[in-house]
Design a protein around this motif. Sequence first.
Motif, mmCIF file in Angstrom:
data_model
loop_
_atom_site.group_PDB
_atom_site.id
_atom_site.type_symbol
_atom_site.label_atom_id
_atom_site.label_comp_id
_atom_site.label_asym_id
_atom_site.label_seq_id
_atom_site.Cartn_x
_atom_site.Cartn_y
_atom_site.Cartn_z
ATOM 1 N N GLN A 144 107.589 -60.601 5.496
ATOM 2 C CA GLN A 144 106.281 -60.709 4.839
ATOM 3 C C GLN A 144 105.152 -60.534 5.852
ATOM 4 O O GLN A 144 104.164 -59.857 5.575
ATOM 5 N N GLU A 145 105.318 -61.125 7.016
ATOM 6 C CA GLU A 145 104.304 -60.971 8.058
ATOM 7 C C GLU A 145 104.204 -59.512 8.507
ATOM 8 O O GLU A 145 103.102 -58.998 8.739
ATOM 9 N N ALA A 146 105.344 -58.835 8.600
ATOM 10 C CA ALA A 146 105.344 -57.419 8.979
ATOM 11 C C ALA A 146 104.625 -56.574 7.927
ATOM 12 O O ALA A 146 103.874 -55.653 8.270
ATOM 13 N N VAL A 147 104.832 -56.895 6.661
ATOM 14 C CA VAL A 147 104.156 -56.162 5.587
ATOM 15 C C VAL A 147 102.649 -56.392 5.653
ATOM 16 O O VAL A 147 101.859 -55.447 5.603
ATOM 17 N N HIS A 148 102.241 -57.644 5.780
ATOM 18 C CA HIS A 148 100.811 -57.952 5.798
ATOM 19 C C HIS A 148 100.114 -57.374 7.029
ATOM 20 O O HIS A 148 99.027 -56.803 6.917
ATOM 21 N N MET A 149 100.737 -57.515 8.184
ATOM 22 C CA MET A 149 100.145 -56.960 9.396
ATOM 23 C C MET A 149 100.115 -55.430 9.315
ATOM 24 O O MET A 149 99.120 -54.792 9.671
ATOM 25 N N GLY A 150 101.203 -54.846 8.831
ATOM 26 C CA GLY A 150 101.256 -53.397 8.694
ATOM 27 C C GLY A 150 100.212 -52.883 7.722
ATOM 28 O O GLY A 150 99.544 -51.880 7.985
ATOM 29 N N ALA A 151 100.049 -53.579 6.596
ATOM 30 C CA ALA A 151 99.047 -53.166 5.605
ATOM 31 C C ALA A 151 97.647 -53.242 6.192
ATOM 32 O O ALA A 151 96.834 -52.334 6.003
ATOM 33 N N GLU B 116 112.943 -63.707 26.203
ATOM 34 C CA GLU B 116 111.695 -63.011 25.965
ATOM 35 C C GLU B 116 111.509 -62.683 24.488
ATOM 36 O O GLU B 116 110.413 -62.830 23.955
ATOM 37 N N LEU B 117 112.571 -62.250 23.826
ATOM 38 C CA LEU B 117 112.463 -61.866 22.426
ATOM 39 C C LEU B 117 112.185 -63.062 21.514
ATOM 40 O O LEU B 117 111.633 -62.889 20.431
ATOM 41 N N GLU B 118 112.559 -64.248 21.946
ATOM 42 C CA GLU B 118 112.251 -65.459 21.167
ATOM 43 C C GLU B 118 110.749 -65.652 21.016
ATOM 44 O O GLU B 118 110.298 -66.323 20.104
ATOM 45 N N HIS B 119 109.967 -65.066 21.907
ATOM 46 C CA HIS B 119 108.522 -65.284 21.906
ATOM 47 C C HIS B 119 107.733 -64.122 21.316
ATOM 48 O O HIS B 119 106.514 -64.183 21.268
ATOM 49 N N TRP B 120 108.408 -63.085 20.875
ATOM 50 C CA TRP B 120 107.714 -61.974 20.226
ATOM 51 C C TRP B 120 107.121 -62.443 18.907
ATOM 52 O O TRP B 120 107.698 -63.302 18.230
ATOM 53 N N PRO B 121 106.001 -61.862 18.499
ATOM 54 C CA PRO B 121 105.465 -62.177 17.171
ATOM 55 C C PRO B 121 106.494 -61.794 16.099
ATOM 56 O O PRO B 121 107.153 -60.746 16.210
ATOM 57 N N PRO B 122 106.668 -62.638 15.084
ATOM 58 C CA PRO B 122 107.694 -62.367 14.069
ATOM 59 C C PRO B 122 107.591 -60.984 13.423
ATOM 60 O O PRO B 122 108.616 -60.347 13.176
ATOM 61 N N ALA B 123 106.395 -60.514 13.151
ATOM 62 C CA ALA B 123 106.244 -59.205 12.504
ATOM 63 C C ALA B 123 106.792 -58.085 13.384
ATOM 64 O O ALA B 123 107.439 -57.154 12.886
ATOM 65 N N ASP B 124 106.541 -58.153 14.678
ATOM 66 C CA ASP B 124 107.054 -57.135 15.590
ATOM 67 C C ASP B 124 108.565 -57.276 15.768
ATOM 68 O O ASP B 124 109.289 -56.284 15.823
ATOM 69 N N PHE B 125 109.032 -58.518 15.863
ATOM 70 C CA PHE B 125 110.458 -58.730 16.058
ATOM 71 C C PHE B 125 111.252 -58.273 14.839
ATOM 72 O O PHE B 125 112.356 -57.753 14.968
ATOM 73 N N PHE B 126 110.688 -58.444 13.648
ATOM 74 C CA PHE B 126 111.365 -58.023 12.423
ATOM 75 C C PHE B 126 111.797 -56.560 12.521
ATOM 76 O O PHE B 126 112.954 -56.229 12.273
ATOM 77 N N SER B 127 110.876 -55.697 12.881
ATOM 78 C CA SER B 127 111.193 -54.268 12.992
ATOM 79 C C SER B 127 112.191 -54.000 14.108
ATOM 80 O O SER B 127 113.122 -53.206 13.943
ATOM 81 N N LEU B 128 111.990 -54.642 15.242
ATOM 82 C CA LEU B 128 112.912 -54.453 16.360
ATOM 83 C C LEU B 128 114.325 -54.843 15.948
ATOM 84 O O LEU B 128 115.279 -54.083 16.163
ATOM 85 N N TYR B 129 114.466 -55.989 15.341
ATOM 86 C CA TYR B 129 115.790 -56.491 14.969
ATOM 87 C C TYR B 129 116.487 -55.562 13.974
ATOM 88 O O TYR B 129 117.653 -55.222 14.141
ATOM 89 N N HIS B 130 115.783 -55.183 12.939
ATOM 90 C CA HIS B 130 116.411 -54.417 11.866
ATOM 91 C C HIS B 130 116.560 -52.932 12.174
ATOM 92 O O HIS B 130 117.368 -52.257 11.536
ATOM 93 N N ASP B 131 115.820 -52.415 13.125
ATOM 94 C CA ASP B 131 115.837 -50.971 13.353
ATOM 95 C C ASP B 131 116.291 -50.594 14.756
ATOM 96 O O ASP B 131 116.043 -49.488 15.203
#
Length: 136
Positions: A37-44, A1-16
């Motif tokens: 980078q995707e997490a930064v852009h989406m977050g911004a 399931e986690l393989e299919h998460w959007p990269p920006a969301d997975f970035f935070s999940l993985y690191h935190d």
Amino acid sequence: ELEHWPPADFFSLYHDTTPLEGSLDSLAHRAGREAGQEAVHMGAANLYHACLHNLLHARKESTVRGLYKQAAFVLQAAYFVRTGTFVRRQEELLPLLEPAGQEILSHSLRLRAGEPVEVGPLSQLLLEWAGLLFEL
């Protein structure tokens, strides 16, 4: 399931996230610089939109608090994009940031501690900062 998460969301999940069982190491390839980078852009974009809406319409203090909390996560991702290092504790990240990031994170930490919210000035500051992140 986690393989299919959007990269920006997975970035935070993985690191935190600290797994209660097992490991996320097999998915580390999905939490690199590009996902950051995707997490930064989406977050911004999300911060900018929500902050502008709140500033123009609702003017809720609770929204400003939430947006600054989210900004702290964006700062973690932005620092990772710049350095390749994810700093999990925001208090440890604070001195490593450039002055604009330090100002945003300082407000985030103080708001979390209960500092009163000045909707207008804090919203304007966050809008300007989020707008600059689109260049990252």
